[in-house]
Scaffold this motif. Sequence first.
Motif, PDB file in Angstrom:
ATOM      1  N   GLU A 240       0.828  -1.207  -0.046  1.00  0.00           N
ATOM      2  CA  GLU A 240       0.125   0.152  -0.108  1.00  0.00           C
ATOM      3  C   GLU A 240       0.776   1.203  -0.034  1.00  0.00           C
ATOM      4  O   GLU A 240       1.950   1.399   0.656  1.00  0.00           O
ATOM      5  CB  GLU A 240      -0.819  -0.081   1.326  1.00  0.00           C
ATOM      6  CG  GLU A 240      -1.950   1.135   1.254  1.00  0.00           C
ATOM      7  CD  GLU A 240      -2.720   0.992   2.404  1.00  0.00           C
ATOM      8  OE1 GLU A 240      -3.662   2.007   2.710  1.00  0.00           O
ATOM      9  OE2 GLU A 240      -2.694  -0.152   3.071  1.00  0.00           O
ATOM     10  N   GLY A 241       0.461   2.171  -0.842  1.00  0.00           N
ATOM     11  CA  GLY A 241       1.107   3.400  -0.809  1.00  0.00           C
ATOM     12  C   GLY A 241       2.334   3.453  -1.928  1.00  0.00           C
ATOM     13  O   GLY A 241       2.981   4.485  -1.936  1.00  0.00           O
ATOM     14  N   VAL A 242       2.715   2.552  -2.400  1.00  0.00           N
ATOM     15  CA  VAL A 242       3.745   2.660  -3.449  1.00  0.00           C
ATOM     16  C   VAL A 242       3.271   3.357  -4.753  1.00  0.00           C
ATOM     17  O   VAL A 242       2.351   2.840  -5.290  1.00  0.00           O
ATOM     18  CB  VAL A 242       4.464   0.992  -3.933  1.00  0.00           C
ATOM     19  CG1 VAL A 242       5.493   1.218  -5.085  1.00  0.00           C
ATOM     20  CG2 VAL A 242       5.033   0.493  -2.812  1.00  0.00           C
ATOM     21  N   SER A 243       3.942   4.299  -5.330  1.00  0.00           N
ATOM     22  CA  SER A 243       3.376   4.891  -6.458  1.00  0.00           C
ATOM     23  C   SER A 243       4.252   4.465  -7.714  1.00  0.00           C
ATOM     24  O   SER A 243       5.360   4.070  -7.538  1.00  0.00           O
ATOM     25  CB  SER A 243       3.391   6.455  -6.228  1.00  0.00           C
ATOM     26  OG  SER A 243       4.723   6.943  -6.196  1.00  0.00           O
ATOM     27  N   GLU A 246       7.666   5.883  -7.559  1.00  0.00           N
ATOM     28  CA  GLU A 246       8.605   5.308  -6.557  1.00  0.00           C
ATOM     29  C   GLU A 246       9.096   3.722  -6.873  1.00  0.00           C
ATOM     30  O   GLU A 246       9.868   3.366  -6.373  1.00  0.00           O
ATOM     31  CB  GLU A 246       7.857   4.998  -5.130  1.00  0.00           C
ATOM     32  CG  GLU A 246       7.588   6.344  -4.655  1.00  0.00           C
ATOM     33  CD  GLU A 246       6.739   6.335  -3.239  1.00  0.00           C
ATOM     34  OE1 GLU A 246       7.186   6.217  -2.077  1.00  0.00           O
ATOM     35  OE2 GLU A 246       5.726   5.842  -3.320  1.00  0.00           O
ATOM     36  N   ARG A 260      11.459  -0.664  -5.108  1.00  0.00           N
ATOM     37  CA  ARG A 260      11.448   0.720  -4.823  1.00  0.00           C
ATOM     38  C   ARG A 260      12.930   1.294  -5.270  1.00  0.00           C
ATOM     39  O   ARG A 260      13.954   0.885  -4.813  1.00  0.00           O
ATOM     40  CB  ARG A 260      11.213   1.134  -3.474  1.00  0.00           C
ATOM     41  CG  ARG A 260       9.894   0.508  -2.915  1.00  0.00           C
ATOM     42  CD  ARG A 260       9.847   0.741  -1.397  1.00  0.00           C
ATOM     43  NE  ARG A 260       8.546   0.641  -0.842  1.00  0.00           N
ATOM     44  CZ  ARG A 260       8.451  -0.909  -0.199  1.00  0.00           C
ATOM     45  NH1 ARG A 260       9.245  -1.677  -0.250  1.00  0.00           N
ATOM     46  NH2 ARG A 260       7.194  -1.086   0.254  1.00  0.00           N
ATOM     47  N   SER A 287      -5.205  -1.005 -10.571  1.00  0.00           N
ATOM     48  CA  SER A 287      -5.752  -1.557  -9.299  1.00  0.00           C
ATOM     49  C   SER A 287      -6.835  -2.056  -9.373  1.00  0.00           C
ATOM     50  O   SER A 287      -7.743  -1.683 -10.368  1.00  0.00           O
ATOM     51  CB  SER A 287      -5.868   0.035  -8.496  1.00  0.00           C
ATOM     52  OG  SER A 287      -6.631   0.902  -9.003  1.00  0.00           O
ATOM     53  N   GLY A 291      -6.158  -4.010  -4.259  1.00  0.00           N
ATOM     54  CA  GLY A 291      -5.108  -3.090  -4.173  1.00  0.00           C
ATOM     55  C   GLY A 291      -4.327  -2.888  -5.512  1.00  0.00           C
ATOM     56  O   GLY A 291      -4.950  -2.920  -6.602  1.00  0.00           O
ATOM     57  N   THR A 292      -3.153  -2.341  -5.487  1.00  0.00           N
ATOM     58  CA  THR A 292      -2.573  -1.939  -6.501  1.00  0.00           C
ATOM     59  C   THR A 292      -1.521  -3.064  -7.214  1.00  0.00           C
ATOM     60  O   THR A 292      -0.896  -3.874  -6.275  1.00  0.00           O
ATOM     61  CB  THR A 292      -1.619  -0.851  -6.316  1.00  0.00           C
ATOM     62  OG1 THR A 292      -2.447   0.090  -6.077  1.00  0.00           O
ATOM     63  CG2 THR A 292      -0.989  -0.258  -7.786  1.00  0.00           C
TER      64      THR A 292
END
Length: 313
Positions: A240-243, A246, A260, A287, A291-292
């Motif tokens: 979660e939160g990895v764009s 990144e 990352r 997604s 999740g992604t």
Amino acid sequence: AAAVALGTIPSGCGHNPSGDHMLPFEFTYVKIPADEALDYEELRGEISKAGDSLQAQLKAAFAGGSIKRVDHLRQTYGRDVESKLDTLNRIAQEEGSVELFALTKPSKSSQPVPHAGVYLYIDEMGMLKDRPVNRRAFELARSCGLEPEQPFHGDAYVGRVLVEPGLRQADFHAAEVVSSSPWMASAPAENAAYAAAMHDYEQAAKAKQVGPTEEERSEARGWSWSQTAEELEVSVRLPEGVSKKELKVAITATRLVVGRKAGGDPIAQLALYAPVSADESTWTMGSDERGTTVCIEMEKLHPETWPQPEKVS
């Protein structure tokens, strides 16, 4: 062991099988004429970028001639053959079409240098053009412990491809087409091991059918995969939160690493069964309710069915 019939072999054939060159560079490969009255011929090719450039270069060698075995096409396409004949004739006459047959596959134990495969390059339309059978190429395959499903038609070529540390062509000489050469001496055992590994994989896949589903296994390990003969697709579930900014996706000939850019432990690190063309590979993010994910599509260097990628610790 007896040598495969060659004709005259050039003497003093020193070579650099490791292919350790700076681009661009020249490499040696061998022509096996279908006409047994003609000797094997060493040829030179030039490569300006990483990859199996010989496959592309040989299209011109195989261009020419027309489709004569229309009967064989009718067995494949039925009544639709007439609508396809013009296109196939254009490819046969103007473009050329190359088929690869693996004599040995790249592996850590490849001889005379690790991670090298030796391949036959043949005219994919040779039989349709009614080219003569290439007996020497067929016997070469059999000397490697293989049983081709059908004869090879027309002239054939032999080349060497390295997959580590990068995909590139390497020298292959006529003097190596004897059963006492390192690569041929080890070929039967290596090909038998490959066949056994594929059999074990198929049996294991059948056994897993009574256990967790593939979807459940994919969810547990954090990635899933699918394939065709030509392509491999791997989808990796991201924390979660990895764009996208990144994310780092690194693809080499035989390895996939998702992580990352800032570093740290990889999110996924997989060893591929055989080489892919890194330059032709792409990745996209998406997604869903879970999740992604990042989906990586890779083009196999040589079309075939692979076992599952393996996680690298």
